[in-house]
Design a protein around this motif. Structure first.
Motif, mmCIF file in Angstrom:
data_model
loop_
_atom_site.group_PDB
_atom_site.id
_atom_site.type_symbol
_atom_site.label_atom_id
_atom_site.label_comp_id
_atom_site.label_asym_id
_atom_site.label_seq_id
_atom_site.Cartn_x
_atom_site.Cartn_y
_atom_site.Cartn_z
ATOM 1 N N UNK A 121 0.844 -1.173 -0.091
ATOM 2 C CA UNK A 121 -0.053 -0.015 -0.028
ATOM 3 C C UNK A 121 0.915 1.091 -0.012
ATOM 4 N N UNK A 122 1.944 1.367 0.864
ATOM 5 C CA UNK A 122 2.904 2.340 1.018
ATOM 6 C C UNK A 122 3.519 2.578 -0.409
ATOM 7 N N UNK A 123 3.866 1.672 -1.234
ATOM 8 C CA UNK A 123 4.556 1.734 -2.416
ATOM 9 C C UNK A 123 3.733 2.159 -3.410
ATOM 10 N N UNK A 124 2.388 1.571 -3.616
ATOM 11 C CA UNK A 124 1.430 2.143 -4.556
ATOM 12 C C UNK A 124 0.947 3.516 -4.369
ATOM 13 N N UNK A 125 1.120 3.816 -3.070
ATOM 14 C CA UNK A 125 0.518 5.277 -2.579
ATOM 15 C C UNK A 125 1.405 6.387 -3.136
ATOM 16 N N UNK A 126 2.803 5.907 -3.263
ATOM 17 C CA UNK A 126 3.912 6.950 -3.582
ATOM 18 C C UNK A 126 3.655 7.301 -5.070
ATOM 19 N N UNK A 127 3.670 5.906 -5.887
ATOM 20 C CA UNK A 127 3.651 6.325 -7.266
ATOM 21 C C UNK A 127 2.495 6.662 -7.816
ATOM 22 N N UNK A 128 1.225 6.702 -7.030
ATOM 23 C CA UNK A 128 -0.063 7.160 -7.609
ATOM 24 C C UNK A 128 -0.112 8.588 -7.100
ATOM 25 N N UNK A 129 0.687 8.946 -6.206
ATOM 26 C CA UNK A 129 0.847 10.259 -5.821
ATOM 27 C C UNK A 129 1.705 11.287 -6.851
ATOM 28 N N UNK A 136 -6.522 7.025 -5.780
ATOM 29 C CA UNK A 136 -5.756 5.721 -5.734
ATOM 30 C C UNK A 136 -4.909 5.972 -4.439
ATOM 31 N N UNK A 137 -4.199 7.158 -4.519
ATOM 32 C CA UNK A 137 -3.250 7.194 -3.514
ATOM 33 C C UNK A 137 -4.039 7.290 -1.964
ATOM 34 N N UNK A 138 -5.029 7.892 -1.868
ATOM 35 C CA UNK A 138 -6.043 7.792 -0.461
ATOM 36 C C UNK A 138 -6.166 6.441 -0.111
ATOM 37 N N UNK A 139 -6.661 5.662 -1.124
ATOM 38 C CA UNK A 139 -6.931 4.070 -0.681
ATOM 39 C C UNK A 139 -5.907 3.361 -0.363
ATOM 40 N N UNK A 140 -4.666 3.748 -1.078
ATOM 41 C CA UNK A 140 -3.547 2.845 -0.672
ATOM 42 C C UNK A 140 -3.073 3.196 0.486
ATOM 43 N N UNK A 141 -3.307 4.596 1.015
ATOM 44 C CA UNK A 141 -2.572 5.062 2.284
ATOM 45 C C UNK A 141 -3.377 4.290 3.409
ATOM 46 N N UNK A 142 -4.721 3.960 3.277
ATOM 47 C CA UNK A 142 -5.535 3.495 4.204
ATOM 48 C C UNK A 142 -5.084 1.963 4.322
ATOM 49 N N UNK A 143 -4.699 1.444 3.128
ATOM 50 C CA UNK A 143 -4.172 0.060 3.021
ATOM 51 C C UNK A 143 -3.014 -0.264 3.732
ATOM 52 N N UNK A 144 -2.088 0.769 3.809
ATOM 53 C CA UNK A 144 -0.878 0.890 4.531
ATOM 54 C C UNK A 144 -1.141 0.876 6.004
ATOM 55 N N UNK A 173 -12.064 -1.735 -4.199
ATOM 56 C CA UNK A 173 -12.284 -0.272 -4.568
ATOM 57 C C UNK A 173 -11.000 0.391 -5.176
ATOM 58 N N UNK A 174 -9.707 0.119 -4.658
ATOM 59 C CA UNK A 174 -8.803 0.805 -5.314
ATOM 60 C C UNK A 174 -8.559 0.341 -6.786
ATOM 61 N N UNK A 175 -8.695 -0.952 -7.095
ATOM 62 C CA UNK A 175 -8.534 -1.244 -8.429
ATOM 63 C C UNK A 175 -9.747 -0.476 -9.348
ATOM 64 N N UNK A 176 -10.933 -0.455 -9.022
ATOM 65 C CA UNK A 176 -12.061 0.304 -9.757
ATOM 66 C C UNK A 176 -11.458 1.745 -9.960
ATOM 67 N N UNK A 177 -10.933 2.456 -8.872
ATOM 68 C CA UNK A 177 -10.296 3.750 -8.947
ATOM 69 C C UNK A 177 -9.034 3.854 -10.044
#
Length: 202
Positions: A121-129, A136-144, A173-177
């Motif tokens: 989640x942390x990894x995909x959050x950074x690349x999405x940001x 996508x960033x917000x959802x990945x941050x929650x997963x983190x 949800x994040x895959x849909x986003x």
């Protein structure tokens, strides 16, 4: 004759410079009141429809809901020409990273690997940001955070079961986003990027 002419000139001058009587008013013109606009029609439920945005404003609102245009514009400013080769390369690399990350998340979920899910989640959050994909960033941050058994919004700890349940829901949800953002980015490059020289001659 001279005295008569002089008298007539004096009277004419006096009549030109003589102010209008104070009670003299211009005629009034009556104006018909403008008809009031008809109210918008109501639907079958008796509710009035919301006014629609102009096309350009509606498009801007839709774009902003998917991507942070300030960040995206900063990225495409790095392109040297209208092929947008540099930013397109970044975007293509992101697509590959995201697809692999989703697969790794699915494996981690089957293994109940919360630490691995937090890391992904942390990894995909950074690349999405980096591309401005804020949903996508917000959802990945929650997963983190859920991977660390934390709900930062509620400021409370979670059990393993609660964390895994929330991550499973967020994974869908994040895959849909992501799919919406991917479609938007591909459409943008299809519309705005010109073909590179080797593509034009082939």
């Amino acid at each position: 004759m001279t005295a008569v002419k002089q008298k007539a000139t004096t009277e004419a001058s006096a009549s030109i410079s003589k102010p209008s009587p104070p009670d003299s008013k211009p005629p009034l013109i009556e104006l018909s009141p403008s008809p009031e606009p008809a109210p918008p029609p109501e639907d079958a439920n008796g509710t009035k429809p919301e006014p629609s945005l102009p096309v350009d404003k509606a498009d801007e609102t839709a774009d902003a809901d998917i991507i942070d245009m300030t960040i995206f514009n900063q990225i495409i400013e790095l392109d040297e020409d209208e092929t947008h080769e540099f930013s397109m390369g970044m975007t293509t690399a992101y697509f590959a990273q995201a697809e692999q990350t989703f697969k790794d998340m699915d494996v981690a979920l089957t293994e109940n690997g919360l630490k691995k899910l937090s890391s992904l989640g942390h990894f995909l959050k950074g690349s999405s940001a980096a591309l401005g994909l804020h949903k996508v960033q917000a959802s990945c941050e929650k997963i983190q955070h859920y991977g660390l058994k934390r709900d930062e919004e509620a400021n409370e700890d979670l059990t393993v079961e609660e964390s895994l349940s929330r991550i499973k829901t967020l994974r869908r949800q994040v895959k849909e986003e992501y799919d919406v953002a991917e479609k938007w980015l591909k459409k943008w490059y299809d519309t705005n990027a010109t073909a590179m020289p080797d593509e034009e001659t082939s």
